[in-house]
Write an enzyme that holds these catalytic residues in place. Structure first.
Site, PDB file in Angstrom:
ATOM      1  N   GLN A   1       1.283 -11.305  -3.127  1.00 27.98           N
ATOM      2  CA  GLN A   1      -0.117 -10.955  -2.900  1.00 27.98           C
ATOM      3  C   GLN A   1      -0.774 -10.546  -4.203  1.00 27.98           C
ATOM      4  O   GLN A   1      -0.187  -9.802  -4.966  1.00 27.98           O
ATOM      5  CB  GLN A   1      -0.217  -9.747  -1.959  1.00 27.98           C
ATOM      6  CG  GLN A   1      -0.013 -10.058  -0.503  1.00 27.98           C
ATOM      7  CD  GLN A   1      -0.204  -8.803   0.338  1.00 27.98           C
ATOM      8  OE1 GLN A   1       0.233  -7.723  -0.037  1.00 27.98           O
ATOM      9  NE2 GLN A   1      -0.845  -8.960   1.476  1.00 27.98           N
TER      10      GLN A   1
ATOM     11  N   HIS B   1      -8.260  -1.481   0.337  1.00 28.76           N
ATOM     12  CA  HIS B   1      -7.272  -2.540   0.093  1.00 28.76           C
ATOM     13  C   HIS B   1      -8.061  -3.791  -0.202  1.00 28.76           C
ATOM     14  O   HIS B   1      -9.021  -4.086   0.494  1.00 28.76           O
ATOM     15  CB  HIS B   1      -6.419  -2.830   1.324  1.00 28.76           C
ATOM     16  CG  HIS B   1      -5.814  -1.631   1.995  1.00 28.76           C
ATOM     17  ND1 HIS B   1      -4.459  -1.491   2.129  1.00 28.76           N
ATOM     18  CD2 HIS B   1      -6.373  -0.541   2.589  1.00 28.76           C
ATOM     19  CE1 HIS B   1      -4.199  -0.358   2.791  1.00 28.76           C
ATOM     20  NE2 HIS B   1      -5.346   0.226   3.075  1.00 28.76           N
TER      21      HIS B   1
ATOM     22  N   ASP C   1      -2.686  -8.188  -4.814  1.00 26.20           N
ATOM     23  CA  ASP C   1      -3.103  -7.018  -4.056  1.00 26.20           C
ATOM     24  C   ASP C   1      -3.652  -5.941  -4.984  1.00 26.20           C
ATOM     25  O   ASP C   1      -3.287  -5.881  -6.156  1.00 26.20           O
ATOM     26  CB  ASP C   1      -1.857  -6.470  -3.331  1.00 26.20           C
ATOM     27  CG  ASP C   1      -2.212  -5.625  -2.126  1.00 26.20           C
ATOM     28  OD1 ASP C   1      -3.412  -5.511  -1.818  1.00 26.20           O
ATOM     29  OD2 ASP C   1      -1.274  -5.082  -1.507  1.00 26.20           O
TER      30      ASP C   1
ATOM     31  N   CYS D   1       0.788  -1.238   0.000  1.00 22.49           N
ATOM     32  CA  CYS D   1       0.000   0.000   0.000  1.00 22.49           C
ATOM     33  C   CYS D   1       0.823   1.292   0.000  1.00 22.49           C
ATOM     34  O   CYS D   1       0.515   2.192  -0.782  1.00 22.49           O
ATOM     35  CB  CYS D   1      -1.050   0.008   1.104  1.00 22.49           C
ATOM     36  SG  CYS D   1      -0.745  -1.019   2.506  1.00 22.49           S
TER      37      CYS D   1
ATOM     38  N   HIS E   1      -5.351  -1.664  -4.691  1.00 24.07           N
ATOM     39  CA  HIS E   1      -5.869  -0.549  -3.903  1.00 24.07           C
ATOM     40  C   HIS E   1      -6.758   0.290  -4.785  1.00 24.07           C
ATOM     41  O   HIS E   1      -6.359   0.685  -5.878  1.00 24.07           O
ATOM     42  CB  HIS E   1      -4.715   0.267  -3.314  1.00 24.07           C
ATOM     43  CG  HIS E   1      -3.904  -0.530  -2.337  1.00 24.07           C
ATOM     44  ND1 HIS E   1      -2.782  -1.227  -2.710  1.00 24.07           N
ATOM     45  CD2 HIS E   1      -4.116  -0.803  -1.029  1.00 24.07           C
ATOM     46  CE1 HIS E   1      -2.317  -1.878  -1.657  1.00 24.07           C
ATOM     47  NE2 HIS E   1      -3.101  -1.645  -0.628  1.00 24.07           N
TER      48      HIS E   1
ATOM     49  N   ARG F   1       7.751 -10.825   5.140  1.00 25.06           N
ATOM     50  CA  ARG F   1       7.422 -10.567   6.540  1.00 25.06           C
ATOM     51  C   ARG F   1       8.161 -11.570   7.399  1.00 25.06           C
ATOM     52  O   ARG F   1       8.119 -12.765   7.121  1.00 25.06           O
ATOM     53  CB  ARG F   1       5.909 -10.719   6.773  1.00 25.06           C
ATOM     54  CG  ARG F   1       5.097  -9.777   5.925  1.00 25.06           C
ATOM     55  CD  ARG F   1       3.621 -10.027   6.062  1.00 25.06           C
ATOM     56  NE  ARG F   1       2.888  -9.083   5.250  1.00 25.06           N
ATOM     57  CZ  ARG F   1       1.555  -9.042   5.157  1.00 25.06           C
ATOM     58  NH1 ARG F   1       0.830  -9.904   5.852  1.00 25.06           N
ATOM     59  NH2 ARG F   1       0.969  -8.148   4.406  1.00 25.06           N
TER      60      ARG F   1
ATOM     61  N   LYS G   1     -12.711  -4.453   7.963  1.00 25.78           N
ATOM     62  CA  LYS G   1     -12.496  -5.246   6.750  1.00 25.78           C
ATOM     63  C   LYS G   1     -13.527  -6.354   6.596  1.00 25.78           C
ATOM     64  O   LYS G   1     -14.119  -6.817   7.574  1.00 25.78           O
ATOM     65  CB  LYS G   1     -11.090  -5.841   6.756  1.00 25.78           C
ATOM     66  CG  LYS G   1     -10.770  -6.769   7.919  1.00 25.78           C
ATOM     67  CD  LYS G   1      -9.292  -7.199   7.856  1.00 25.78           C
ATOM     68  CE  LYS G   1      -8.941  -8.114   9.011  1.00 25.78           C
ATOM     69  NZ  LYS G   1      -7.517  -8.478   9.055  1.00 25.78           N
TER      70      LYS G   1
END
Length: 676
Positions: free
Chosen positions: A381, A517, A383, A334, A385, A363, A471
């Site tokens: 991911q 997200h 991912d 992000c 946004h 991570r 979320k």
RNA sequence: GCCGGCUUAGCUCAGCUGGUAGAGCACCUGAUUUGUAAUCAGGGGGUCGGGGGUUCGAAUCCCUCAGCCGGCACCA
């Protein structure tokens, strides 16, 4: 007097305080004998409880599905008594029923091992055979407190501390032994029956808090019948058989090694699967999203601004360069995406701006959390946004919802639960902001459920939201009934503001966009792990890393086999040749074990006729057909679901329409476990 | 990270109370040319997870580190 309504609709009068047992005995001794508990207005209660108000009454037998939690809860008490009688001085703590059984946590200096199970189970059987009645006593809080203190049961004392002063507590006695418990219980220990099993031992923190001492937990399960227990144990074996770590090795998909704890070595076959999955996702996004790629390593300052540094510093891989600058390897995409958004002035006309990335994130997960592909330290991911206005927010969430659900459906996941996770204790942003965000998402959640026509269930997860916003979590259920949380949609009113992101609205004012997200697979690695277990390695043809093996009977077929493999490759199919000097039975066995979906066997006969003999994984049948026909059928089957859908729509636009009946050849892919 | 267990050949696993490693499959070589889940014969391969200690002697006992497994805690 009070009025009780029976399941058949009959209503009868009884004196106040009559017990369920008295009523059952009055109806018939056999009913009283087989009844283990009652339900008043649908709520389970001890059969011996006095009834004090009008209610709907049901007598619950051992075989009643509702009795299962009672059987398990009683089994937990029996376990606790067995352990204390075998090892005096062991303190008991709590022993609840869980999804597939029960556990009991004990405090003892020397932890238990599975080697202790036979002795414990034997003692449990003795306690069950003794068949002492469960009797409930109401004690004062103080009496209970001093009773357990005298026994040295300090954990029980702590539990009682949490009960408001002056309140009475329930004690359940089973012969000599007793425990503090809310109940309800069945009528006696004998009702637990023999269909139970202790399964594993584990450490567990007292009250689930890692600052507390660690207890020894014994897990077990119990069922009404031996058949049910056997079926459950078989399901555990089935899960083990499907374990993606095992299949990953057997199918040569990936490996792990000591030097890289929690990072995947993708082998060619596994990477093919990965790429196939990624290609599918890219196609699904193409119409609405811009795919970007943000840097892997960014200055710590950026993570401080985003708030991740404060929250997750100890879980980030950090590197310092010669010039002493500190960088973090990105754990999230992000902040990078916000930088891309900020680059160049944005107008309200640019919104909603949907930015996707197959972002590789790292991570530093706690070592004990690592688990095959399911929990790794470096992963990809899917991912994205979405930068949008307040007004667009609800629609964007719904649009994402459709994308997520249709994606899952393409993999055969149709049992989905959408959970709304609300504000956690530790969070950023004002209460007004959270009120607002939760209100919007609550509305969207209702809409998701409403438009699903009952297919999607919803739930609330209080306090489980991200630190920057509430979320949605998408939980899917796999072929053997396990739940996996994959997709997520998170509304964020914080990050854009922290980074000073803005757009120019219709009146020329600077406005902060809302950021959503979202991820669908979540981690591509983990999703592949889930797919592997869901399909038990029998991937649908479009995903299968190796789709076809062309195997010869003797060397005479080599030339023709090469032509067959070439034809398959020309059709875009992933095919390999097996020209080895081996018996066909040997080749069949080997490729079956490697879970190759399609085996094309070619011998003298096939070469002469221009045919192939098709054998599908999971079937012993063979079917012979012309090479061109076989290739056409396989090519059709191997077409990814989204492309097939697009082709159908295109054909419809042209007025022709596509035959919707799915083309199958023998042994067509089925999800193992759902097939007969 | 915490508790417990485990780590022996590529894989699955033997190896009793300490006396310096073994099987099946896989692999290699040769023979066999085979019709839908294992053809036969021969051969190579391990400083027993790393380090340290006890002992005349350690795969075996002790310590330590790492990884893995089952949970717990964590999961932006």
């Amino acid at each position: 007097m009070l009025t009780l309504t029976f399941p058949d609709g009959a209503a009868r009068q009884f004196p106040d305080g009559v017990s369920g047992l008295e009523i059952a005995k009055g109806i018939s001794p056999s009913l009283a004998k087989r009844t283990v508990a009652m339900a008043l207005d649908g709520v389970l209660a001890d059969l011996a409880d006095p009834i004090l108000r009008d209610a709907r009454i049901e007598f619950v037998s051992r075989e009643d599905p509702r009795a299962l939690i009672l059987i398990r809860h009683d089994a937990a008490h029996v376990l606790a008594e067995a352990v204390q009688s075998l090892w005096p001085g062991t303190q008991v703590t709590i022993g609840p029923v869980i999804e597939n059984g029960f556990y009991y946590d004990f405090a003892r200096n020397q932890p238990f091992t599975p080697d202790d199970f036979p002795a414990i189970e034997k003692r449990m059987r003795e306690i069950i055979a003794r068949d002492a009645p469960f009797t409930k006593e109401i004690w004062s809080r103080d009496k209970t407190q001093s009773f357990f203190r005298d026994k040295g049961e300090m954990y029980k004392v702590e539990l009682i501390d949490a009960i408001p002063a002056g309140e009475d507590v329930k004690i359940y006695r089973q012969g000599e032994w007793l425990d503090l418990c809310r109940g309800p219980h069945m009528t006696s220990t004998g009702k637990v029956g023999q269909a139970f099993r202790l399964l594993k031992v584990a450490g567990a923190y007292w009250r689930g808090d890692s600052n507390n001492p660690m207890l020894t937990r014994i897990y077990g399960t119990a069922f009404a019948t031996q058949e049910d227990l056997d079926a459950y144990l078989k399901q555990l074996e089935e899960a083990e058989r499907r374990d993606h770590r095992r299949l990953g090795r057997e199918m040569n998909l990936f490996h792990f090694q000591e030097e890289g704890p929690g990072v995947v070595f993708w082998h060619a076959k596994g990477w093919t699967l990965f790429r196939e999955l990624t290609s599918y996702m890219r196609r699904r996004l193409a119409a609405d999203y811009d795919e970007v790629n943000a840097p892997q390593i960014l200055d710590k300052a950026l993570w401080e601004t985003s708030g991740h540094w404060d929250w997750y510093r100890e879980n980030m891989f950090v590197t310092q360069t010669e010039d002493e600058r500190v960088f973090a390897i990105k754990p999230m995409n992000c902040p990078g995406h916000v930088q891309i958004f900020k680059h160049g002035l944005k107008s309200y006309r640019d919104l909603p701006l949907r930015m996707a990335e197959f972002g590789s994130v790292s991570r530093y997960e706690p070592s004990g959390a690592l688990h095959g592909l399911m929990r790794v330290r470096a992963f990809t991911q899917d991912d994205a946004h979405v930068f949008c206005t307040e007004e667009q927010l609800a629609d964007e969430c719904l649009k994402i919802n459709e994308l997520i659900l249709s994606t899952y459906a393409d993999f055969g996941f149709d049992r989905i639960v959408v959970k709304l996770s609300t504000r956690p204790d530790k969070r950023v942003g004002s209460d007004e902001m959270w009120d607002h965000a939760e209100e919007v998402m609550g509305r969207v959640l209702e809409q998701i459920e409403a438009q699903s026509q009952g297919r999607i269930r919803t739930a609330i997860n209080p306090g489980e939201g991200a630190f920057y916003g509430p979320k949605f979590e998408y939980v899917l259920r796999d072929a053997i009934g396990r739940d996996w949380q994959c997709g997520t949609t998170q509304v964020d009113f914080n990050l854009p503001e922290r980074f000073g992101a803005f757009y120019i609205d219709a009146s020329g004012q600077k406005r902060t966009p809302v950021m959503v997200h979202r991820a669908i697979c979540g981690s591509m690695e983990r999703f592949i792990g889930i797919l592997t277990e869901h399909f038990a390695g029998h991937f649908p043809l479009w995903l299968a890393p190796l789709q076809i093996v062309v195997a010869t009977i003797t060397q005479d077929g080599d030339e023709y086999a090469r032509a067959v493999a070439k034809a398959a490759a020309r059709a875009g199919l992933r095919a390999e040749l097996d020209l080895r000097n081996e018996k066909i039975t040997y080749k069949v066995r080997e490729h079956s074990l490697a879970k190759v979906p399609v085996l094309l066997v070619v011998g003298k006969k096939e070469a002469a006729e221009g045919t192939v003999s098709i054998r599908r994984l999971g079937s012993t049948e063979q079917r012979s057909m012309a090479l061109s026909e076989a290739i056409a059928l396989l090519r059709d089957e191997a077409e990814p679901p989204d492309l097939k859908r697009a082709r159908g729509e295109a054909a419809e636009d042209e007025g022709g329409g596509l035959d919707s009946s799915h083309v199958e050849i023998d042994g067509h892919h089925v999800v193992a476990g759902t097939a007969g």
